[in-house]
Design a protein around this motif. Structure first.
Motif, PDB file in Angstrom:
ATOM      1  N   GLN A  87      35.842  -2.755 -55.098  1.00 32.83           N
ATOM      2  CA  GLN A  87      36.570  -2.216 -56.250  1.00 32.83           C
ATOM      3  C   GLN A  87      35.745  -2.386 -57.523  1.00 32.83           C
ATOM      4  O   GLN A  87      34.730  -3.077 -57.534  1.00 32.83           O
ATOM      5  N   ASN A  88      36.211  -1.763 -58.599  1.00 28.76           N
ATOM      6  CA  ASN A  88      35.586  -1.946 -59.905  1.00 28.76           C
ATOM      7  C   ASN A  88      35.942  -3.315 -60.466  1.00 28.76           C
ATOM      8  O   ASN A  88      36.891  -3.951 -60.026  1.00 28.76           O
TER       9      ASN A  88
ATOM     10  N   ASN B  76      37.796  -5.379 -63.071  1.00 26.99           N
ATOM     11  CA  ASN B  76      38.992  -5.103 -63.837  1.00 26.99           C
ATOM     12  C   ASN B  76      39.095  -6.122 -64.953  1.00 26.99           C
ATOM     13  O   ASN B  76      38.998  -7.319 -64.716  1.00 26.99           O
TER      14      ASN B  76
ATOM     15  N   TYR C 196      38.086  -0.827 -67.049  1.00 28.16           N
ATOM     16  CA  TYR C 196      37.118  -1.155 -66.015  1.00 28.16           C
ATOM     17  C   TYR C 196      35.807  -1.608 -66.628  1.00 28.16           C
ATOM     18  O   TYR C 196      35.334  -1.028 -67.597  1.00 28.16           O
TER      19      TYR C 196
ATOM     20  N   GLY D  64      33.913   3.462 -67.081  1.00 30.77           N
ATOM     21  CA  GLY D  64      34.232   2.123 -67.545  1.00 30.77           C
ATOM     22  C   GLY D  64      33.245   1.735 -68.630  1.00 30.77           C
ATOM     23  O   GLY D  64      32.490   2.575 -69.128  1.00 30.77           O
TER      24      GLY D  64
END
Length: 129
Positions: free
Chosen positions: A10-11, A13, A23, A32
């Motif tokens: 995932q990115n 956060n 992001y 992001g």
């Protein structure tokens, strides 16, 4: 408090206590913001807030203002930003002397700018998840 999390696949956060999130990314062309972009945006926002508050205090309508910022990385080690260049666009009708006074006052009022100029202690605590 700000929380930055990374989970495999995932990115990054980044969120605040109010639940707003964005992001974090490692490349400027990704969706992001990079750490340098986040730092730069903090400085630009702080200067902008300072300018608007000063103008409102003086009974001057801030109308519209814009701040562009560029961060220049140092060529030597350690990896760091060596210089920030801010391009501030203020309402055209402002007297040049008042414009200069505003900029100087905003520089003194901006917490982020003052912190970057003088540095801040960084304490790191590591805990198991």
């Amino acid at each position: 408090m700000i929380v930055a999390e990374w989970k495999s696949g995932q990115n990054y956060n980044i969120r605040n206590e109010n639940g707003f999130s964005t992001y974090g990314v490692t490349a400027p062309d990704a969706e992001g913001m990079t750490p340098i972009e986040l730092l730069s945006s903090s400085l630009a926002l702080c200067v902008s807030i300072s300018l608007v508050k000063l103008m409102e205090r003086d009974g001057v309508d801030p109308g519209q203002l814009s701040i562009s910022i560029e961060a220049e990385k140092a060529a030597d080690s350690p990896s760091r930003v060596e210089r920030f260049v801010l391009d501030i666009q203020l309402p055209e009708l402002l007297d040049p002397a008042y414009r200069n006074k505003l900029i100087k006052s905003a520089e003194r009022a901006c917490t982020i700018g003052n912190t970057l100029r003088r540095g801040a202690e960084i304490e790191i605590k590591a805990h198991p998840l």
